[in-house]
Design an enzyme around this catalytic site. Structure first.
Site, PDB file in Angstrom:
ATOM      1  N   ARG A 142       5.493  -4.067   5.158  1.00 13.63           N
ATOM      2  CA  ARG A 142       6.342  -4.449   6.294  1.00 13.63           C
ATOM      3  C   ARG A 142       5.966  -3.641   7.531  1.00 13.63           C
ATOM      4  O   ARG A 142       5.994  -4.133   8.642  1.00 13.63           O
ATOM      5  CB  ARG A 142       7.819  -4.255   5.943  1.00 13.63           C
ATOM      6  CG  ARG A 142       8.322  -5.289   4.947  1.00 13.63           C
ATOM      7  CD  ARG A 142       9.614  -4.875   4.336  1.00 13.63           C
ATOM      8  NE  ARG A 142       9.510  -3.591   3.644  1.00 13.63           N
ATOM      9  CZ  ARG A 142      10.513  -2.977   3.044  1.00 13.63           C
ATOM     10  NH1 ARG A 142      11.706  -3.527   3.041  1.00 13.63           N
ATOM     11  NH2 ARG A 142      10.327  -1.835   2.426  1.00 13.63           N
ATOM     12  N   ASP A 199       0.700  -8.370 -15.579  1.00 10.98           N
ATOM     13  CA  ASP A 199       1.279  -7.343 -16.459  1.00 10.98           C
ATOM     14  C   ASP A 199       2.787  -7.532 -16.551  1.00 10.98           C
ATOM     15  O   ASP A 199       3.430  -6.945 -17.416  1.00 10.98           O
ATOM     16  CB  ASP A 199       0.958  -5.955 -15.871  1.00 10.98           C
ATOM     17  CG  ASP A 199       1.466  -4.808 -16.742  1.00 10.98           C
ATOM     18  OD1 ASP A 199       1.349  -4.912 -17.982  1.00 10.98           O
ATOM     19  OD2 ASP A 199       1.965  -3.805 -16.188  1.00 10.98           O
ATOM     20  N   ARG A 201       2.432   4.382  -3.052  1.00 11.02           N
ATOM     21  CA  ARG A 201       1.843   5.429  -3.904  1.00 11.02           C
ATOM     22  C   ARG A 201       0.789   4.835  -4.843  1.00 11.02           C
ATOM     23  O   ARG A 201      -0.336   5.333  -4.934  1.00 11.02           O
ATOM     24  CB  ARG A 201       2.952   6.118  -4.720  1.00 11.02           C
ATOM     25  CG  ARG A 201       3.860   7.000  -3.877  1.00 11.02           C
ATOM     26  CD  ARG A 201       5.036   7.479  -4.697  1.00 11.02           C
ATOM     27  NE  ARG A 201       5.918   6.376  -5.036  1.00 11.02           N
ATOM     28  CZ  ARG A 201       7.227   6.321  -4.766  1.00 11.02           C
ATOM     29  NH1 ARG A 201       7.818   7.355  -4.188  1.00 11.02           N
ATOM     30  NH2 ARG A 201       7.946   5.280  -5.104  1.00 11.02           N
ATOM     31  N   ARG A 227       6.392  -6.499 -10.282  1.00 12.12           N
ATOM     32  CA  ARG A 227       7.514  -7.043 -11.045  1.00 12.12           C
ATOM     33  C   ARG A 227       7.335  -8.554 -11.088  1.00 12.12           C
ATOM     34  O   ARG A 227       6.876  -9.152 -10.097  1.00 12.12           O
ATOM     35  CB  ARG A 227       8.856  -6.732 -10.369  1.00 12.12           C
ATOM     36  CG  ARG A 227       9.345  -5.317 -10.535  1.00 12.12           C
ATOM     37  CD  ARG A 227       9.785  -5.033 -11.979  1.00 12.12           C
ATOM     38  NE  ARG A 227      10.313  -3.693 -12.146  1.00 12.12           N
ATOM     39  CZ  ARG A 227       9.596  -2.634 -12.562  1.00 12.12           C
ATOM     40  NH1 ARG A 227       8.327  -2.760 -12.876  1.00 12.12           N
ATOM     41  NH2 ARG A 227      10.166  -1.450 -12.702  1.00 12.12           N
ATOM     42  N   HIS A 274       3.451  -5.765 -19.935  1.00 11.17           N
ATOM     43  CA  HIS A 274       4.016  -4.672 -19.117  1.00 11.17           C
ATOM     44  C   HIS A 274       3.552  -3.296 -19.625  1.00 11.17           C
ATOM     45  O   HIS A 274       4.367  -2.470 -20.058  1.00 11.17           O
ATOM     46  CB  HIS A 274       5.548  -4.760 -19.100  1.00 11.17           C
ATOM     47  CG  HIS A 274       6.162  -4.064 -17.927  1.00 11.17           C
ATOM     48  ND1 HIS A 274       7.292  -4.503 -17.296  1.00 11.17           N
ATOM     49  CD2 HIS A 274       5.807  -2.923 -17.255  1.00 11.17           C
ATOM     50  CE1 HIS A 274       7.614  -3.682 -16.298  1.00 11.17           C
ATOM     51  NE2 HIS A 274       6.720  -2.719 -16.255  1.00 11.17           N
ATOM     52  N   GLU A 307      10.924 -11.098 -18.842  1.00 15.69           N
ATOM     53  CA  GLU A 307      10.323 -10.307 -19.936  1.00 15.69           C
ATOM     54  C   GLU A 307      11.347 -10.093 -21.056  1.00 15.69           C
ATOM     55  O   GLU A 307      12.517  -9.877 -20.764  1.00 15.69           O
ATOM     56  CB  GLU A 307       9.864  -8.950 -19.386  1.00 15.69           C
ATOM     57  CG  GLU A 307       8.747  -9.095 -18.398  1.00 15.69           C
ATOM     58  CD  GLU A 307       8.339  -7.765 -17.755  1.00 15.69           C
ATOM     59  OE1 GLU A 307       8.787  -6.699 -18.204  1.00 15.69           O
ATOM     60  OE2 GLU A 307       7.572  -7.817 -16.795  1.00 15.69           O
ATOM     61  N   LEU A 330       0.860  -1.192   0.000  1.00 10.83           N
ATOM     62  CA  LEU A 330       0.000   0.000   0.000  1.00 10.83           C
ATOM     63  C   LEU A 330       0.901   1.248   0.000  1.00 10.83           C
ATOM     64  O   LEU A 330       1.073   1.926   1.007  1.00 10.83           O
ATOM     65  CB  LEU A 330      -0.931   0.013   1.220  1.00 10.83           C
ATOM     66  CG  LEU A 330      -2.007   1.103   1.205  1.00 10.83           C
ATOM     67  CD1 LEU A 330      -3.041   0.840   0.119  1.00 10.83           C
ATOM     68  CD2 LEU A 330      -2.690   1.223   2.567  1.00 10.83           C
TER      69      LEU A 330
HETATM   70  P1  NAP Z   1       6.048   2.729  -3.188  1.00 10.08           P
HETATM   71  O1  NAP Z   1       5.267   3.976  -3.039  1.00 10.08           O
HETATM   72  O2  NAP Z   1       7.447   2.681  -2.695  1.00 10.08           O
HETATM   73  O3  NAP Z   1       5.218   1.556  -2.500  1.00 10.08           O
HETATM   74  C1  NAP Z   1       5.732   0.286  -2.298  1.00 10.08           C
HETATM   75  C2  NAP Z   1       4.983  -0.364  -1.131  1.00 10.08           C
HETATM   76  O4  NAP Z   1       5.449  -1.700  -1.005  1.00 10.08           O
HETATM   77  C3  NAP Z   1       5.214   0.344   0.199  1.00 10.08           C
HETATM   78  O5  NAP Z   1       3.974   0.532   0.796  1.00 10.08           O
HETATM   79  C4  NAP Z   1       6.073  -0.639   0.998  1.00 10.08           C
HETATM   80  O6  NAP Z   1       5.761  -0.567   2.379  1.00 10.08           O
HETATM   81  C5  NAP Z   1       5.672  -1.983   0.382  1.00 10.08           C
HETATM   82  N1  NAP Z   1       6.755  -2.961   0.480  1.00 10.08           N
HETATM   83  C6  NAP Z   1       8.037  -2.804   0.111  1.00 10.08           C
HETATM   84  N2  NAP Z   1       8.728  -3.930   0.357  1.00 10.08           N
HETATM   85  C7  NAP Z   1       7.856  -4.820   0.901  1.00 10.08           C
HETATM   86  C8  NAP Z   1       7.975  -6.152   1.364  1.00 10.08           C
HETATM   87  N3  NAP Z   1       9.137  -6.794   1.353  1.00 10.08           N
HETATM   88  N4  NAP Z   1       6.868  -6.748   1.849  1.00 10.08           N
HETATM   89  C9  NAP Z   1       5.693  -6.106   1.888  1.00 10.08           C
HETATM   90  N5  NAP Z   1       5.517  -4.824   1.454  1.00 10.08           N
HETATM   91  C10 NAP Z   1       6.594  -4.198   0.968  1.00 10.08           C
HETATM   92  O7  NAP Z   1       6.127   2.286  -4.718  1.00 10.08           O
HETATM   93  P2  NAP Z   1       5.111   2.598  -5.910  1.00 10.08           P
HETATM   94  O8  NAP Z   1       5.457   3.891  -6.520  1.00 10.08           O
HETATM   95  O9  NAP Z   1       3.713   2.356  -5.437  1.00 10.08           O
HETATM   96  O10 NAP Z   1       5.567   1.456  -6.958  1.00 10.08           O
HETATM   97  C11 NAP Z   1       5.619   0.117  -6.570  1.00 10.08           C
HETATM   98  C12 NAP Z   1       6.260  -0.736  -7.651  1.00 10.08           C
HETATM   99  O11 NAP Z   1       5.357  -0.942  -8.708  1.00 10.08           O
HETATM  100  C13 NAP Z   1       7.499  -0.159  -8.342  1.00 10.08           C
HETATM  101  O12 NAP Z   1       8.674  -0.308  -7.564  1.00 10.08           O
HETATM  102  C14 NAP Z   1       7.544  -0.931  -9.627  1.00 10.08           C
HETATM  103  O13 NAP Z   1       8.326  -2.090  -9.491  1.00 10.08           O
HETATM  104  C15 NAP Z   1       6.089  -1.324  -9.864  1.00 10.08           C
HETATM  105  N6  NAP Z   1       5.535  -0.628 -11.037  1.00 10.08           N
HETATM  106  C16 NAP Z   1       5.080  -1.352 -12.078  1.00 10.08           C
HETATM  107  C17 NAP Z   1       4.555  -0.695 -13.174  1.00 10.08           C
HETATM  108  C18 NAP Z   1       4.040  -1.447 -14.344  1.00 10.08           C
HETATM  109  O14 NAP Z   1       4.109  -0.934 -15.445  1.00 10.08           O
HETATM  110  N7  NAP Z   1       3.481  -2.625 -14.174  1.00 10.08           N
HETATM  111  C19 NAP Z   1       4.501   0.691 -13.214  1.00 10.08           C
HETATM  112  C20 NAP Z   1       4.951   1.377 -12.123  1.00 10.08           C
HETATM  113  C21 NAP Z   1       5.469   0.709 -11.025  1.00 10.08           C
HETATM  114  P3  NAP Z   1       6.851  -0.975   3.496  1.00 10.08           P
HETATM  115  O15 NAP Z   1       8.112  -0.247   3.117  1.00 10.08           O
HETATM  116  O16 NAP Z   1       6.258  -0.547   4.801  1.00 10.08           O
HETATM  117  O17 NAP Z   1       6.991  -2.445   3.420  1.00 10.08           O
HETATM  118  C1  8YV Z   2       7.983   1.515 -16.947  1.00 13.22           C
HETATM  119  C2  8YV Z   2       7.543   0.496 -14.692  1.00 13.22           C
HETATM  120  O1  8YV Z   2       7.243   1.826 -18.051  1.00 13.22           O
HETATM  121  O2  8YV Z   2       7.813   2.589 -13.661  1.00 13.22           O
HETATM  122  C3  8YV Z   2       8.024   1.377 -13.593  1.00 13.22           C
HETATM  123  O3  8YV Z   2       8.610   0.849 -12.645  1.00 13.22           O
HETATM  124  O4  8YV Z   2       7.552  -0.678 -14.570  1.00 13.22           O
HETATM  125  C4  8YV Z   2       6.982   1.081 -15.920  1.00 13.22           C
HETATM  126  O5  8YV Z   2       6.256   2.234 -15.641  1.00 13.22           O
HETATM  127  C5  8YV Z   2       9.010   0.569 -17.349  1.00 13.22           C
HETATM  128  O6  8YV Z   2       9.922   0.342 -16.346  1.00 13.22           O
HETATM  129  C6  8YV Z   2       9.731   1.112 -18.570  1.00 13.22           C
HETATM  130  O7  8YV Z   2       9.899   0.138 -19.464  1.00 13.22           O
END
Ligand code: NAP
Ligand code: 8YV
Length: 311
Positions: free
Chosen positions: A172, A253, A151, A229, A276, A258, A149
């Site tokens: 955590r 996704d 951003r 991921r 993705h 990948e 939970l």
């Molecule tokens: P964020 O704001 O840092 O949120 C990550 C959350 O995960 C935090 O609430 C954190 O809380 C929790 N967390 C971290 N490690 C953990 C663990 N070991 N066990 C349980 N909870 C854990 O990050 P965000 O901006 O939301 O982005 C999250 C991730 O989404 C990115 O790092 C990226 O890999 C992925 N993403 C994917 C796409 C896509 O295209 N599919 C796009 C954007 C992002 P605690 O620190 O309290 O544990």
């Molecule tokens: C990106 C993502 O598009 O922001 C991330 O962490 O997974 C995606 O938004 C990707 O990393 C770029 O290819």
């Protein structure tokens, strides 16, 4: 004198144009021999713009490097320890992509529960005249377990509330400013929910967090949705759980290798697979590209990127 910036990996043409105008900009991909180029000229570069990757060897090959600016919020493709040892900040692109990733997460949950994609394939295959599409599962009002939970997780929760979902989460540490219940045990969260949505960072700390035990706790009526991921999910265990109908379905996704997707997943009808595309809209990708540029510019103007991994 313009700052010397190296580009690693493919970036959007509009971003490349900005980089070319503002900096003394070079693409590693344009060099016929990248290794020889780095050996001869790696010491000239003070900035690195990357599509998401920078291992220890690349960072070591750039001995004057002062800043990394990465396209994406996730920085699991960058050796953060190697950067930190040299005091190099790693700029990333948080927040600007929250809405689009959260929209996709909701879309995937609805798709896997209601069978949108599968029903469309049924129609296009000309099967409708033979009978109606089988009944699927309701989405509104169900229990949502959010793993991460942060951003993006908060944006998913906001949308899920409009679907009258009951929400709990696993981090955590509990989040202070929310009334949503924190579940300290991931297995218990999986046992409780109908949809387990994964949106934690990738990397060693979360590798295979979604294990066979978590999938078994999710159970035959539960759906796994991963927009985080591929490394976070034990993919072979997921394939086994889906094949054995030990979970109801999955929507993915992201994948462990990948752009390779296991053929076993491709063969299953209880899975939604997309390549993705979480942040892949014209609007969001433009905002991410702008942040990659602004992070470099801000570092050279003020000593700090606008947004930086780990801060
Ligand atoms: P964020 O704001 O840092 O949120 C990550 C959350 O995960 C935090 O609430 C954190 O809380 C929790 N967390 C971290 N490690 C953990 C663990 N070991 N066990 C349980 N909870 C854990 O990050 P965000 O901006 O939301 O982005 C999250 C991730 O989404 C990115 O790092 C990226 O890999 C992925 N993403 C994917 C796409 C896509 O295209 N599919 C796009 C954007 C992002 P605690 O620190 O309290 O544990
Ligand atoms: C990106 C993502 O598009 O922001 C991330 O962490 O997974 C995606 O938004 C990707 O990393 C770029 O290819």
């Amino acid at each position: 004198m313009k700052h010397k910036v190296l580009q690693y990996g493919k970036l959007m043409p509009t971003l490349e144009q900005q980089l070319a105008e503002a900096f003394d900009w070079h693409r590693l991909a344009d060099q016929p021999d990248a290794r020889a180029f780095l050996a001869a000229r790696g010491g000239e570069f003070v900035g690195l713009a990357t599509a998401g990757f920078a291992d220890a060897a690349l960072i070591a090959a750039l001995p004057s490097l002062r800043v990394i600016s990465s396209f994406g919020v996730g920085v699991d493709g960058i050796d953060l320890d190697a950067a930190a040892r040299r005091g190099i900040p790693v700029g990333n692109t948080p927040d600007v992509l929250n809405d689009c990733v959260a929209d996709l997460a909701i879309g995937l949950m609805i798709d896997v529960a209601r069978g949108v994609g599968a029903a469309e394939r049924y129609l296009r295959a000309g099967q409708w005249p033979q009978g109606p599409y089988p009944l699927q599962r309701r989405f509104s009002g169900k229990k949502l377990g959010i793993v991460g939970l942060g951003r993006i997780g908060h944006e998913v929760a906001k949308r899920a509330l409009a679907f009258d979902m009951d929400i709990r989460y696993h981090n955590r540490r509990p989040v202070l400013d929310t009334s949503m219940p924190h579940e300290p045990s991931l297995v218990e969260l999986a046992r409780w929910c109908d949809f387990l949505l994964v949106i934690v960072p990738g990397g060693a700390a979360t590798r295979h967090l979604i294990s066979e035990a978590v999938l078994d706790a999710l159970g035959p009526k539960g759906y796994l949705v991963n927009v985080a991921r591929g490394s976070v999910v034990d993919e072979p265990a997921l394939v086994r759980a889906l094949q054995g109908r030990r979970i109801a379905g999955a929507a993915l996704d992201v994948f462990e290798r990948e752009p390779q997707v296991p053929p076993e997943l491709m063969a299953l009808d209880n899975v939604v697979l997309v390549p993705h595309i979480g942040s892949a809209t014209v609007e969001t990708r433009a905002a991410m590209a702008q942040r990659v540029f602004d992070n470099l510019k801000s570092f050279f103007d003020t000593g700090k990127p606008i947004s930086q991994a780990g801060l």
